[in-house]
Write a protein that holds these residues in place. Structure first.
Motif, short mmCIF file in Angstrom:
data_model
loop_
_atom_site.label_atom_id
_atom_site.label_comp_id
_atom_site.label_asym_id
_atom_site.label_seq_id
_atom_site.Cartn_x
_atom_site.Cartn_y
_atom_site.Cartn_z
N ASN A 186 -0.32 1.79 66.91
CA ASN A 186 0.65 0.72 66.69
C ASN A 186 0.16 -0.17 65.55
N VAL A 187 0.82 -0.08 64.42
CA VAL A 187 0.46 -0.87 63.25
C VAL A 187 1.03 -2.28 63.40
N THR A 188 0.17 -3.27 63.37
CA THR A 188 0.63 -4.66 63.55
C THR A 188 0.78 -5.42 62.24
N VAL A 207 -5.27 -1.82 50.26
CA VAL A 207 -4.30 -1.84 51.35
C VAL A 207 -5.06 -2.07 52.65
N GLN A 208 -4.70 -3.13 53.37
CA GLN A 208 -5.36 -3.46 54.63
C GLN A 208 -4.37 -3.22 55.77
N VAL A 209 -4.77 -2.41 56.74
CA VAL A 209 -3.92 -2.06 57.87
C VAL A 209 -4.59 -2.53 59.16
N SER A 210 -3.83 -3.29 59.96
CA SER A 210 -4.32 -3.73 61.27
C SER A 210 -3.59 -2.96 62.35
N VAL A 211 -4.35 -2.48 63.34
CA VAL A 211 -3.75 -1.75 64.46
C VAL A 211 -4.09 -2.46 65.77
N ARG A 212 -3.27 -2.21 66.79
CA ARG A 212 -3.40 -2.95 68.05
C ARG A 212 -4.58 -2.45 68.88
N GLU A 213 -4.79 -1.14 68.87
CA GLU A 213 -5.80 -0.57 69.75
C GLU A 213 -6.92 0.08 68.95
#
Length: 325
Positions: A292-294, A236-242
């Motif tokens: 914030n999850v993008t 599972v790959q999660v990208s966040v804004r900050e």
């Protein structure tokens, strides 16, 4: 597996010094769609011939519908329909006439043969084309007529050898859908031999991976993926804004989730290896930490990657010509 419809026990076939099939043991249940997957020369066709009683094993036995295929091949072939990669028909006869003729050869009573042939043509989607000569049928239509050839005999098992060869993409999709529909509606057991990985993944309940006459592994995608990649079978790959203020705290929380095995972070991307799908719990933790999850991306291993990993682990790549379509 209770009451399997096909059982292979220690099945071996030698051609001189070459082992075409090497100590194969396998059980297939009623109503299952099972895929024989492997390159040319892997032993798939030889296995099929032994299932049909058309080749005698050097060792082991084949039991189909409770009958030994070697000792009683005719009895087995009454219950098993076989569609080769290219079905042949009489071009000067209509498709319906071909099917009626096949029905007569198989002893279907004259009083019911026409209606049964017509019903079967409707079943495979050729109702509007049944009065056309077989000569004008496309490759895909002939394969459907080949299915009708099997179905009019009311088999318990259908064996299809490279059935989509030469069919256009739209025809392949419709043909695979038809096979699955027939299997589910009539509890038909289907054995599908192919090297088209994507097609096999679309339709099969389980697959067996064959190389050099050996069954390297069998199971569904989840089973094979777990066998190959162990507990880290889902990423599972999660990208966040900050940027995360205290990444070590979040990492510790993520590792504490039941199902997460490892956590790796690079910049604003977090990659988690899991043995169960806990994606909602993962995302919830990010949100609870004010992030914030993008993007959330799940990587699950497909049949393509699974096959090639087995292939690389067990044989040299140059030993076979393998084609992925």
């Amino acid at each position: 597996m209770e009451n399997p419809i096909i059982e292979l026990h220690g099945l071996t076939k030698n051609y001189g010094a070459k082992k075409a099939v090497d100590n194969l043991s396998l059980k297939i249940s009623k109503g299952e769609i099972f895929g024989l997957l492997g390159p040319n020369g892997a032993g798939k066709t030889t296995t099929i011939l032994m299932m049909l009683g058309l080749a005698e094993p050097s060792a082991g036995e084949v039991i189909v519908c409770g009958t030994n295929a070697t000792r009683h091949p005719i009895a087995v072939r009454r219950k098993v329909g076989y569609l080769p990669d290219s079905a042949g028909f009489y071009d000067n006869m209509t498709a319906l006439e071909n099917l009626i003729y096949i029905g007569r050869l198989n002893g279907i009573a004259e009083r019911e043969i026409v209606s049964r042939a017509q019903k079967t043509m409707e079943m495979v989607g050729l109702g509007a084309e049944m009065h056309k000569k077989a000569a004008v049928y496309s490759r895909g239509m002939k394969q459907r007529l080949g299915l009708a050839d099997l179905l009019i005999r009311e088999p318990a098992v259908m064996i299809l050898d490279e059935p989509t060869l030469g069919i256009d993409p739209a025809g392949i999709r419709d043909f695979l859908h038809l096979i699955r529909q027939l299997s589910r509606e009539q509890a038909l057991t289907v054995i599908l031999s192919s090297h088209h990985l994507h097609q096999m993944q679309q339709i099969c309940d389980r697959v067996g991976i064959f190389v050099e006459g050996k069954l390297l592994a069998e199971g569904n995608l989840e089973t094979l993926s777990g066998h190959l990649f162990g507990k880290d079978s889902l990423v599972v790959q999660v990208s966040v804004r900050e940027a995360v203020a205290a990444p070590e705290v979040l990492e510790r929380q993520l590792r504490g989730l039941d199902g997460v095995n490892s956590v790796v972070t690079t910049a604003n991307i977090w990659e988690l290896s899991c043995h169960t799908d806990v994606t909602p719990d993962i995302v919830r933790l990010f949100v609870q930490n004010g992030l914030n999850v993008t993007c959330v991306h799940k990587k699950e291993y497909g049949l393509d990657e699974i096959y090639h990993r087995f292939f690389e682990n067990n044989v040299k790549k140059e030993s076979f010509q393998w084609e992925v379509r």
